[in-house]
Structure formats: C-alpha cells, structure tokens
Enzyme design. Structure first.
Site, PDB file in Angstrom:
ATOM      1  N   TYR A 135       0.884  -1.248   0.109  1.00 53.77           N
ATOM      2  CA  TYR A 135       0.005  -0.031   0.003  1.00 53.77           C
ATOM      3  C   TYR A 135       1.023   1.239  -0.149  1.00 53.77           C
ATOM      4  CZ  TYR A 135      -3.965   3.166   1.492  1.00 53.77           C
ATOM      5  OH  TYR A 135      -5.143   3.930   1.572  1.00 53.77           O
ATOM      6  N   LYS A 163      -0.502  -1.290  -4.565  1.00 52.75           N
ATOM      7  CA  LYS A 163      -1.699  -0.120  -4.670  1.00 52.75           C
ATOM      8  C   LYS A 163      -1.128   1.067  -4.529  1.00 52.75           C
ATOM      9  CE  LYS A 163      -5.823   0.965  -2.050  1.00 52.75           C
ATOM     10  NZ  LYS A 163      -5.778   2.241  -1.525  1.00 52.75           N
TER      11      LYS A 163
END
Length: 300
Positions: A135, A163
């Site tokens: 992330y 991501k």
C-alpha cells in the site's frame, strides 16, 4: 492464490465513536458488493479507517465480512501498524480468519528508510505466510515507494502487487509503464486514486482499488470492465458521469464524502471516527446534489 486484478471495492467500516463495529451495517455493505460481483473487497483500508481501530475491532470486522461474503468474493484486508510485530500479528489474524491477502502500508511516526521498509514487508510476508499487497500512500504514511523498491519487493515470495496513487493525467501512462517494467512478471500494479484510475487501467494497470466502489459498485465495475476491454470512449463516458462526485472528493475529501454517500443511499447511518467529523450543512448538501446529478445507471 488471489490474482489482484479488476475492481477492488473499499467500504467504510461503520462503527460507533468507540470503534465498536455496527455488524448489521457492515453486513449490508459487504452484501451489496458481493451482489455486484466486484473482483475483491478491500476491507479496512484507509476508507475503512483501519488506523483508528484496535486489533480486536479489526478482527471482528474481518470475521463479519468473511461470513457475509461467504467465499463469493475474496477479501483483501488492511494490516498496517506502526510496529512490525503488530503488523505481523494482524497478518496472522487475517490468515487464520481466511482473508485472501493483506494490504500493508509502511505506517510510521519516525520517517522510514527504504531498507527499513523492505525488511518490514519481507518479515511480514515471510513469517505470516499471508499474501501481501503493498500500500503506497505517502499522504498518510509520509513514505513514497520508488519503482526500484517496488521492483525489489516484487521479488519477495508472497508479495503479489502494489496499490499506488497516480501522477497527473499526462504522466499516468508513463508512470504505470515504468512500474510494469520494474516488477517481476505476474506482479500486479494497481491504482488507488479514483479520479485517475480509468486512465491507469487503460495504461496497463491491473487493478482499481476504489473508494467510491465501496458504495457504488455497479458504476465503478462498469468503468473497470470498459477499461479492461480497451474501450476508451465508453470508459471516458462512464467516468465523466461520476464527475459530480469527483468534484465533491476534491472539495471535501473522499473519506468524508463516502460516509455521507452511504447515509444518503440508505446503506447505513455512521460517522467517521473522531476526531474526523461528518459532513454537515452545505458540504453534505453538495454530496446530496452530486448523487442526484448522477445518471440513473451510475447511482448504484
């Protein structure tokens, strides 16, 4: 093992001001996403306010979501924590419960170095055995992943994808091309910025990690499928249809807007965790007007 691709829809985590999860409301949100047949559910992301919840509250939210999804949709769950050992325990909880993957951010107070982040991720991936998605969210973690670091992490067993945000529109294609060249074959590069995600998908991103997808799954899934098919015109048309909401995101932030949106859609009555305050007055009116302005096929 999960393939990180397509639409990953991120719902809020409805809870009271003490963090106690509203189980019935969370079930409704998850059921809505499962019925829409999103590719995965991103539980306890930033939109799910993971950083404000205890280990026990996070574990309970995951149990509820997994029970409601009943295996129909894989669940990627946030496991970010300040300490490596805490992130490892959260990963172990997620694996034991049956989550498909963990979403790990390098949460920090003291700014982290590249090697520290690498070891953090390597440790959690190796010791927990839970598949991980990186992330990359420098707005909250104050750490920015370079393509080189993402490439290095892509070679660690069990780290499946990233991501990440998107650069300005005219740089998106080059950004995702560079990331694709830096990582191992089969590693998923996905976009987390709703406003930029359609361009990222058209440029080769494999996944859209969507904030608004947690409340409007059918609309965002339609955009995802058009982009996956390479239909530039249809992608642009559908994306433009959500412009009233994108403007609200710009003015009031995505988190606050989706809390208001969930209420206006009748999905749940929930407030974000304090000290974050819900939108009221003219700001809430903006969201109501945006929802009313959406084309009928996108307001769902």
């Amino acid at each position: 093992m999960i393939a990180l691709s397509g639409l990953s829809a991120f719902p809020i985590t409805p809870a009271d001001r003490h963090g106690t999860v509203d189980e019935a409301a969370l079930r409704r949100l998850v059921a809505r996403l499962a019925a829409a047949r999103v590719d995965s559910i991103g539980l306890l992301g930033s939109t799910g306010t993971y950083a404000y919840l205890t280990r026990e509250q996070r574990r309970r939210a995951l149990e509820i979501a997994l029970d409601e999804a009943a295996g129909a949709v894989p669940i990627v769950v946030g496991i970010g924590a300040l300490r490596t050992d805490d992130a490892l325990r959260l990963a172990e909880d997620a694996k034991a419960a049956g989550a498909a993957a963990g979403l790990l951010a390098p949460v920090s107070y003291t700014p982290l170095l590249d090697e520290e982040v690498f070891v953090h991720f390597e440790t959690v991936a190796t010791e927990s055995g839970l598949p991980l998605c990186i992330y990359d969210n420098p707005g909250t973690t104050h750490f920015t992943f370079s393509p080189a670091l993402i490439g290095r992490l892509s070679r660690v067993d069990g780290i499946l994808g990233v991501k990440t945000g998107a650069k300005p529109k005219n740089e998106v294609a080059a950004q995702f091309r560079a990331l694709g060249e830096a990582v191992q074959p089969g590693f998923s590069v996905g976009c987390s910025i709703d406003i930029a995600a359609p361009d990222a998908l058209l440029a080769g991103a494999k996944a859209w990690y969507s904030v608004v997808g947690g409340t409007l799954p059918k609309a965002t899934l339609a955009i995802t499928r058009a982009a996956q098919a390479g239909d530039t015109a249809e992608t642009a048309r559908l994306h433009a249809g959500l412009e009233p909401l994108w403007e609200c995101f710009r003015r009031h932030t995505s988190l606050r807007v989706v809390y208001a949106l969930a209420d206006l859609l009748g999905l749940c009555r929930a407030e974000p965790p304090r000290p974050i305050l819900p939108l009221t007055g003219s700001a809430r009116d903006d969201v109501a007007a945006a929802l009313k302005a959406l084309p009928a096929d996108l307001a769902q």
